[in-house]
Write a protein that holds these residues in place. Structure first.
Motif, PDB file in Angstrom:
ATOM      1  N   ALA A   1       1.045  -1.405  -0.284  1.00  0.00           N
ATOM      2  CA  ALA A   1      -0.078  -0.093  -0.088  1.00  0.00           C
ATOM      3  C   ALA A   1       0.759   1.058  -0.598  1.00  0.00           C
ATOM      4  O   ALA A   1       0.379   2.435   0.461  1.00  0.00           O
ATOM      5  CB  ALA A   1      -0.806   0.191   1.134  1.00  0.00           C
ATOM      6  N   SER A   2       2.768   1.397  -0.095  1.00  0.00           N
ATOM      7  CA  SER A   2       2.846   2.491   0.170  1.00  0.00           C
ATOM      8  C   SER A   2       3.232   3.243  -1.205  1.00  0.00           C
ATOM      9  O   SER A   2       3.615   2.636  -2.370  1.00  0.00           O
ATOM     10  CB  SER A   2       4.147   1.778   0.063  1.00  0.00           C
ATOM     11  N   ILE A   3       2.658   4.855  -1.582  1.00  0.00           N
ATOM     12  CA  ILE A   3       2.746   5.082  -2.600  1.00  0.00           C
ATOM     13  C   ILE A   3       3.877   6.291  -1.976  1.00  0.00           C
ATOM     14  O   ILE A   3       4.981   6.474  -3.456  1.00  0.00           O
ATOM     15  CB  ILE A   3       1.341   6.223  -2.400  1.00  0.00           C
ATOM     16  N   ALA A   4       4.406   6.151  -1.896  1.00  0.00           N
ATOM     17  CA  ALA A   4       5.828   6.574  -1.266  1.00  0.00           C
ATOM     18  C   ALA A   4       7.094   5.880  -1.478  1.00  0.00           C
ATOM     19  O   ALA A   4       8.282   6.074  -2.095  1.00  0.00           O
ATOM     20  CB  ALA A   4       6.301   6.952   0.656  1.00  0.00           C
ATOM     21  N   LEU A   5       6.674   4.300  -1.615  1.00  0.00           N
ATOM     22  CA  LEU A   5       7.964   3.738  -2.146  1.00  0.00           C
ATOM     23  C   LEU A   5       7.521   3.477  -3.861  1.00  0.00           C
ATOM     24  O   LEU A   5       8.039   1.868  -4.235  1.00  0.00           O
ATOM     25  CB  LEU A   5       8.321   2.924  -1.265  1.00  0.00           C
ATOM     26  N   GLN A   6       6.518   3.353  -4.147  1.00  0.00           N
ATOM     27  CA  GLN A   6       5.872   3.121  -5.308  1.00  0.00           C
ATOM     28  C   GLN A   6       6.935   3.040  -6.273  1.00  0.00           C
ATOM     29  O   GLN A   6       7.696   3.823  -6.690  1.00  0.00           O
ATOM     30  CB  GLN A   6       4.675   3.583  -5.532  1.00  0.00           C
ATOM     31  N   SER A   7       7.392   1.915  -7.177  1.00  0.00           N
ATOM     32  CA  SER A   7       7.727   1.943  -8.528  1.00  0.00           C
ATOM     33  C   SER A   7       7.643   2.690  -9.376  1.00  0.00           C
ATOM     34  O   SER A   7       6.455   2.011 -10.251  1.00  0.00           O
ATOM     35  CB  SER A   7       7.944   0.608  -8.775  1.00  0.00           C
ATOM     36  N   SER A   8       8.589   3.300 -10.009  1.00  0.00           N
ATOM     37  CA  SER A   8       7.689   4.496 -11.462  1.00  0.00           C
ATOM     38  C   SER A   8       7.654   3.529 -12.609  1.00  0.00           C
ATOM     39  O   SER A   8       6.724   3.386 -12.951  1.00  0.00           O
ATOM     40  CB  SER A   8       8.703   5.532 -11.808  1.00  0.00           C
ATOM     41  N   VAL A   9       8.433   2.369 -12.794  1.00  0.00           N
ATOM     42  CA  VAL A   9       8.374   1.356 -14.121  1.00  0.00           C
ATOM     43  C   VAL A   9       7.224   0.474 -13.351  1.00  0.00           C
ATOM     44  O   VAL A   9       6.786   0.019 -14.842  1.00  0.00           O
ATOM     45  CB  VAL A   9       9.495   0.731 -13.831  1.00  0.00           C
ATOM     46  N   ASP A  10       7.339  -0.047 -12.280  1.00  0.00           N
ATOM     47  CA  ASP A  10       5.314  -0.805 -12.178  1.00  0.00           C
ATOM     48  C   ASP A  10       4.670  -0.117 -12.003  1.00  0.00           C
ATOM     49  O   ASP A  10       3.719  -0.857 -12.742  1.00  0.00           O
ATOM     50  CB  ASP A  10       5.932  -1.161 -10.383  1.00  0.00           C
ATOM     51  N   LEU A  11       4.262   1.598 -12.010  1.00  0.00           N
ATOM     52  CA  LEU A  11       3.148   2.380 -12.026  1.00  0.00           C
ATOM     53  C   LEU A  11       2.902   2.752 -13.891  1.00  0.00           C
ATOM     54  O   LEU A  11       1.752   2.098 -13.856  1.00  0.00           O
ATOM     55  CB  LEU A  11       3.531   3.628 -11.989  1.00  0.00           C
ATOM     56  N   GLU A  12       4.285   2.895 -14.569  1.00  0.00           N
ATOM     57  CA  GLU A  12       4.276   2.616 -16.593  1.00  0.00           C
ATOM     58  C   GLU A  12       4.111   1.646 -16.565  1.00  0.00           C
ATOM     59  O   GLU A  12       2.443   1.435 -18.317  1.00  0.00           O
ATOM     60  CB  GLU A  12       5.142   3.457 -16.361  1.00  0.00           C
ATOM     61  N   GLU A  13       4.112  -0.053 -16.508  1.00  0.00           N
ATOM     62  CA  GLU A  13       3.661  -1.154 -17.450  1.00  0.00           C
ATOM     63  C   GLU A  13       2.118  -0.971 -16.584  1.00  0.00           C
ATOM     64  O   GLU A  13       1.464  -1.499 -17.143  1.00  0.00           O
ATOM     65  CB  GLU A  13       5.015  -1.753 -16.345  1.00  0.00           C
ATOM     66  N   ALA A  14       1.779  -0.808 -15.063  1.00  0.00           N
ATOM     67  CA  ALA A  14       0.414  -1.465 -15.101  1.00  0.00           C
ATOM     68  C   ALA A  14      -0.323  -0.317 -15.441  1.00  0.00           C
ATOM     69  O   ALA A  14      -1.863  -1.241 -16.374  1.00  0.00           O
ATOM     70  CB  ALA A  14       0.023  -0.292 -12.971  1.00  0.00           C
ATOM     71  N   VAL A  15      -0.111   0.740 -15.548  1.00  0.00           N
ATOM     72  CA  VAL A  15      -1.642   2.020 -16.981  1.00  0.00           C
ATOM     73  C   VAL A  15      -0.721   0.618 -17.897  1.00  0.00           C
ATOM     74  O   VAL A  15      -2.116   1.160 -18.883  1.00  0.00           O
ATOM     75  CB  VAL A  15      -0.747   3.586 -16.583  1.00  0.00           C
ATOM     76  N   LEU A  16      -0.133   0.959 -18.870  1.00  0.00           N
ATOM     77  CA  LEU A  16       0.079   0.249 -19.784  1.00  0.00           C
ATOM     78  C   LEU A  16      -0.986  -1.393 -20.427  1.00  0.00           C
ATOM     79  O   LEU A  16      -1.610  -1.237 -21.306  1.00  0.00           O
ATOM     80  CB  LEU A  16       1.756  -0.246 -20.323  1.00  0.00           C
ATOM     81  N   ALA A  17      -0.590  -1.873 -18.984  1.00  0.00           N
ATOM     82  CA  ALA A  17      -1.477  -3.546 -19.348  1.00  0.00           C
ATOM     83  C   ALA A  17      -3.360  -3.055 -19.231  1.00  0.00           C
ATOM     84  O   ALA A  17      -3.823  -3.747 -20.055  1.00  0.00           O
ATOM     85  CB  ALA A  17      -1.523  -4.244 -17.792  1.00  0.00           C
ATOM     86  N   GLY A  18      -3.617  -1.581 -18.976  1.00  0.00           N
ATOM     87  CA  GLY A  18      -4.592  -1.355 -18.509  1.00  0.00           C
ATOM     88  C   GLY A  18      -4.849  -1.052 -20.403  1.00  0.00           C
ATOM     89  O   GLY A  18      -6.073  -2.013 -20.902  1.00  0.00           O
ATOM     90  N   ALA A  19      -4.291  -0.295 -20.765  1.00  0.00           N
ATOM     91  CA  ALA A  19      -4.280   0.164 -22.029  1.00  0.00           C
ATOM     92  C   ALA A  19      -5.095  -0.722 -23.054  1.00  0.00           C
ATOM     93  O   ALA A  19      -5.180  -1.000 -24.089  1.00  0.00           O
ATOM     94  CB  ALA A  19      -3.345   1.554 -22.650  1.00  0.00           C
TER      95      ALA A  19
END
Length: 387
Positions: A290-308
Motif C-alpha cells: 500500500a506504499s505510494i511513497a515507495l511505489q516503483s515508477s516502472v511498475d506504475l508505467e507498466e500497470a497503466v500500459l497493461a490496462g490500455a
C-alpha cells in the motif's frame, strides 16, 4: 447497438492496481469509445448485485489521482463463485448491454475470468473478456512479471535496508522480517536488492520454495553469531516443512484465502529459546502493498500500459486472453506486451525457479538480482556507517 464496458477488480490490492484502471479508462477516451464505462463495486460481488459505478464522464484530470492512490478505487473481493453465478453474470451483462469485460487481478481472478469466458462461449454471446495482470506476489504464469510486484519489491528492499542500518547501529539482536507471499518467494527474495554492496542487506533469506529445516535455520544463525552480533533475516509468511506443512499453523482459512500465523515471531522465539540470544520479529504486512511513497515508477508505467493494451485488444476482437509482458533481448531493460490464452494462466502459480535460489537455500543468486533490479525503479538512496 453500442456496447458498454465493465471493469472488475479481484483479490488483494497493490500500489499500482488503480494505475491499470486509469490506463484502461484513458484508452477509452483516446479511442473515442462511445459506450458506457462501468466498474463493478467490490469485484464480482458488485457484478452479481448489479452495483455498477459509472465512470464514463468522470473528469480525466481527477482520474489521474488513481496513479497515486493505493488499493482499489472501485473495490475488490474474494467472493467464492459457483457455476450458477457465471450463468447469472452472463444474464446481467446482457441486461446492461455490456460487450467488454475486463478482470484485473491475480491467479484467482484469472480463473474467474476464464470461467466467465467459457460460459459466454457456451451461450455463443458476443461479449469479449480480457484479463489484466495484477499481483504483488508475482506468481502469475507466462508473463515475465506482474504489475504490483515491482512496487512491493521496492518497498521490501528499502524497508529491509533501513532495518539493516538500524541493526548495524545497535547490533544486539537477531531481527526476523516476515514477507508476504503465500507459496512464492518473490517478495522475500526482493529484499536482497537492499544494497548491492551487501553492507545494508539481509544476512539470510528463507523462501517457501525451499522446505524449512529448523535445525539448519538455527545452525545458520549460530554460525553468523560467531562473526557478528546483529543479524537480519527475511522469511516468507508461507514457509513449510519437508512434509509441506506450514511451520506455523494458519489461524484461519477460507478457500484460497489463508491467514497465516506469525512466522516472524515464531522464528524469533526459536532463536531466543534455542540459542539464548535476543531476537524480535517484524511484519510489514499490508504496508508492503500500500506504499505510494515507495511505489516503483516502472511498475506504475507498466500497470497503466497493461490496462490500455487490454482495452485495445478487446475492441480489436480478442477475448479469453490476458495481457502479459516479456523482455526484449539484447537490450537494456525494455518490455513488450503480448496476449496469452487465459487457460494457460488460470490458477497456475509461478514460483521462484531454481536458478534464482542459492545452493544453501537461504538466499538468492546474482541472476535473480539482475532480473529483479530494473523492476523496482531508480536506485535506492545510499547510506553510510562508520561502525
Amino acid at each position: 447497438m453500442t456496447q458498454n464496458i465493465l471493469i472488475i477488480h479481484g483479490g488483494g490490492p497493490t500500489a499500482v492496481m488503480n494505475g491499470s484502471l486509469y490506463g484502461l479508462i484513458e484508452a477509452t477516451r483516446k479511442h473515442q469509445f462511445t459506450g458506457k464505462v462501468f466498474a463493478a463495486r467490490n469485484g464480482t460481488e458488485g457484478l452479481l448485485k448489479e452495483d455498477f459505478i459509472d465512470l464514463t464522464d468522470f473528469p480525466l484530470e481527477k482520474l489521474s489521482l488513481l496513479k497515486q492512490t493505493p488499493g482499489t478505487a472501485i473495490g475488490t473481493s474474494r467472493t467464492p463463485l459457483e457455476k450458477d453465478d457465471y450463468e447469472q453474470m452472463v444474464h446481467i451483462l446482457n441486461k446492461h448491454e455490456v460487450g467488454y469485460v475486463f478482470f484485473n487481478g491475480g491467479n484467482g481472478t484469472m480463473d474467474t475470468c476464464g470461467r466467465l469466458f467459457q460460459t459466454i462461449q457456451e451461450h455463443s454471446f458476443d461479449i469479449k473478456v480480457m484479463g489484466i495482470p495484477k499481483t504483488m506476489d508475482n506468481d502469475l504464469a507466462i508473463t515475465d512479471h506482474s504489475p504490483g510486484f515491482g512496487s512491493a519489491a521496492r518497498y521490501m528492499a528499502q524497508s529491509v535496508k533501513e532495518i539493516c542500518a538500524d541493526v548495524k547501529g545497535l547490533p544486539i539482536h537477531v531481527v526476523v522480517i516476515e514477507a508476504l507471499g503465500r507459496n512464492a518467494g518473490w517478495i522475500t527474495a526482493a529484499s536482497q536488492l537492499a544494497d548491492p554492496s551487501g553492507e545494508f542487506a539481509p544476512d539470510l533469506l528463507y523462501l517457501p520454495e525451499v522446505p524449512f529445516d529448523e535445525d539448519k535455520f538455527l545452525s545458520d544463525i549460530a554460525d553468523l553469531l560467531k562473526v557478528k552480533s546483529g543479524i537480519v533475516v527475511v522469511a516468507s509468511e508461507g514457509l513449510v516443512d519437508k512434509e509441506g506443512k506450514p511451520i506455523v499453523k494458519p489461524i484461519f482459512q477460507v478457500g484460497r484465502a489463508t491467514y497465516f500465523g506469525d512466522v516472524s515471531a515464531h522464528l524469533a522465539n526459536l532463536v531466543i529459546q534455542k540459542l539464548g540470544y535476543k531476537a524480535r520479529g517484524e511484519k510489514p504486512g499490508l504496508l508492503g502493498r500500500a506504499s505510494i511513497a515507495l511505489q516503483s515508477s516502472v511498475d506504475l508505467e507498466e500497470a497503466v500500459l497493461a490496462g490500455a493494451k487490454a482495452f485495445e485488444a478487446a475492441v480489436a476482437g480478442s477475448s479469453g486472453q490476458m495481457v502479459a509482458f516479456r523482455r526484449i533481448e539484447d537490450s537494456d531493460y525494455q518490455i513488450e506486451t503480448f496476449l496469452v490464452d487465459i487457460e494457460e494462466v488460470m490458477l497456475y502459480e509461478r514460483t521462484m525457479p531454481e536458478e534464482f535460489i542459492n545452493e544453501n537455500g537461504n538466499g538468492v543468486t546474482q541472476a535473480f538480482i539482475d532480473w529483479c533490479q530494473p523492476l523496482i525503479g531508480p536506485d535506492l538512496p545510499d547510506m553510510i556507517s562508520f561502525n
